[in-house]
Design a protein around this motif. Sequence first.
Motif, PDB file in Angstrom:
ATOM      1  N   ASN A  36      -7.576 -50.196   6.868  1.00  0.00           N
ATOM      2  CA  ASN A  36      -8.867 -49.533   7.047  1.00  0.00           C
ATOM      3  C   ASN A  36      -9.202 -49.377   8.520  1.00  0.00           C
ATOM      4  O   ASN A  36      -9.706 -48.329   8.952  1.00  0.00           O
ATOM      5  CB  ASN A  36      -9.970 -50.321   6.346  1.00  0.00           C
ATOM      6  N   PHE A  37      -8.938 -50.403   9.312  1.00  0.00           N
ATOM      7  CA  PHE A  37      -9.168 -50.314  10.750  1.00  0.00           C
ATOM      8  C   PHE A  37      -8.343 -49.182  11.355  1.00  0.00           C
ATOM      9  O   PHE A  37      -8.802 -48.464  12.239  1.00  0.00           O
ATOM     10  CB  PHE A  37      -8.818 -51.643  11.426  1.00  0.00           C
ATOM     11  N   SER A  38      -7.108 -49.027  10.876  1.00  0.00           N
ATOM     12  CA  SER A  38      -6.198 -48.026  11.441  1.00  0.00           C
ATOM     13  C   SER A  38      -6.437 -46.630  10.879  1.00  0.00           C
ATOM     14  O   SER A  38      -5.888 -45.651  11.404  1.00  0.00           O
ATOM     15  CB  SER A  38      -4.743 -48.452  11.174  1.00  0.00           C
ATOM     16  N   GLY A  39      -7.225 -46.529   9.814  1.00  0.00           N
ATOM     17  CA  GLY A  39      -7.542 -45.225   9.255  1.00  0.00           C
ATOM     18  C   GLY A  39      -6.479 -44.664   8.334  1.00  0.00           C
ATOM     19  O   GLY A  39      -6.405 -43.439   8.147  1.00  0.00           O
ATOM     20  N   TYR A  40      -5.659 -45.546   7.739  1.00  0.00           N
ATOM     21  CA  TYR A  40      -4.607 -45.097   6.839  1.00  0.00           C
ATOM     22  C   TYR A  40      -4.799 -45.736   5.466  1.00  0.00           C
ATOM     23  O   TYR A  40      -5.487 -46.757   5.322  1.00  0.00           O
ATOM     24  CB  TYR A  40      -3.224 -45.494   7.364  1.00  0.00           C
ATOM     25  N   SER A  41      -4.146 -45.171   4.466  1.00  0.00           N
ATOM     26  CA  SER A  41      -4.125 -45.823   3.169  1.00  0.00           C
ATOM     27  C   SER A  41      -3.315 -47.104   3.278  1.00  0.00           C
ATOM     28  O   SER A  41      -2.457 -47.241   4.150  1.00  0.00           O
ATOM     29  CB  SER A  41      -3.507 -44.913   2.098  1.00  0.00           C
ATOM     30  N   LYS A  42      -3.576 -48.029   2.374  1.00  0.00           N
ATOM     31  CA  LYS A  42      -2.881 -49.316   2.416  1.00  0.00           C
ATOM     32  C   LYS A  42      -1.374 -49.136   2.315  1.00  0.00           C
ATOM     33  O   LYS A  42      -0.612 -49.776   3.052  1.00  0.00           O
ATOM     34  CB  LYS A  42      -3.386 -50.202   1.276  1.00  0.00           C
ATOM     35  N   TYR A  43      -0.928 -48.251   1.437  1.00  0.00           N
ATOM     36  CA  TYR A  43       0.517 -48.108   1.201  1.00  0.00           C
ATOM     37  C   TYR A  43       1.209 -47.406   2.362  1.00  0.00           C
ATOM     38  O   TYR A  43       2.307 -47.781   2.762  1.00  0.00           O
ATOM     39  CB  TYR A  43       0.730 -47.356  -0.115  1.00  0.00           C
ATOM     40  N   HIS A  44       0.564 -46.393   2.929  1.00  0.00           N
ATOM     41  CA  HIS A  44       1.159 -45.700   4.073  1.00  0.00           C
ATOM     42  C   HIS A  44       1.222 -46.636   5.278  1.00  0.00           C
ATOM     43  O   HIS A  44       2.238 -46.691   5.990  1.00  0.00           O
ATOM     44  CB  HIS A  44       0.359 -44.454   4.421  1.00  0.00           C
TER      45      HIS A  44
END
Length: 297
Positions: A36-44
């Motif tokens: 979430n901090f990085s702005g990506y989905s968990k799987y990606h």
Amino acid sequence: MTKEGSFLEDEQTIQRAVEWIEENLDKEIQLTDVANFSGYSKYHFHRLFQSVLNMTVDQYIRTRRLAAAAVLLLHSNERIIDIAFHALFNSQEAFSRAFKKAYHLSPGEYRRIMRSIILIKEECFMQEIKGWFLSGSHPQNYRMGIDRQIVHIGKASGFLHSEFVTGADEFATMMQQFKADQFIGKRVKLSCFIKCEEVQQFAGAWMRVDNQIGDVLQFDNMSNRPISGTMDWNFYSLVLDVPANSSVISFGVLLQGKGKLWVNQFHFEEVAETTATTNLELVPKLLDEPVNLSFEE
């Protein structure tokens, strides 16, 4: 976006994530939090993190907490159970199992044995390091050695500190050289973790590939993505080709001007041709024909 742009963007994403993890190591961290901090989905993000660091987010967090625990075992008198809770383990038993798996000794054995063979004095850290040597423009104004208190993963890190530096153009490098034979014809990635403190000019990792007569074939010193100021442990990498006529690979870390840096976990690996290189062009490419002869363009 170019392949090089994608590669650097991925690494910068992981660097920001690692910085966030370091700031929150004393808190409960889940993969979802970092993603979430990085702005990506968990799987990606999980795939991206593992592809760059060759370990999962959970593995990275655990190894960092265990390294911090190892330092406390050596350099403090805190109870093992308190160190276990500080490392966010639910019990001393769980901590002991994880620690023994990583360090091959129980926490109590590690504290007893390591304290008996290491003099816990600063001068003990000012030693020569097997395989490494100090060079640069003013190596006499810098000091390198082994640090067992500021550690990223494992039991020790290398350090390079300025001591008598007066000019901004002075620099030193802690470096190694080896034969290029095993990497001939391959694309090679050199990665490491670096921490720095009050670097006034420039710090970074570097790698250079030379032929037999000493000509530079490939080179990167992170001058287009320098490290400065005070930064906690983070991941950095360089990717170079090793052409058929390569003879020597040199690498290390450099520090220009005043400051301190620590380095740990150097790693070489062959990467696919689809991984963009970070080679810096030292010699401008020749033009096909002369241009701007009247100086009007």
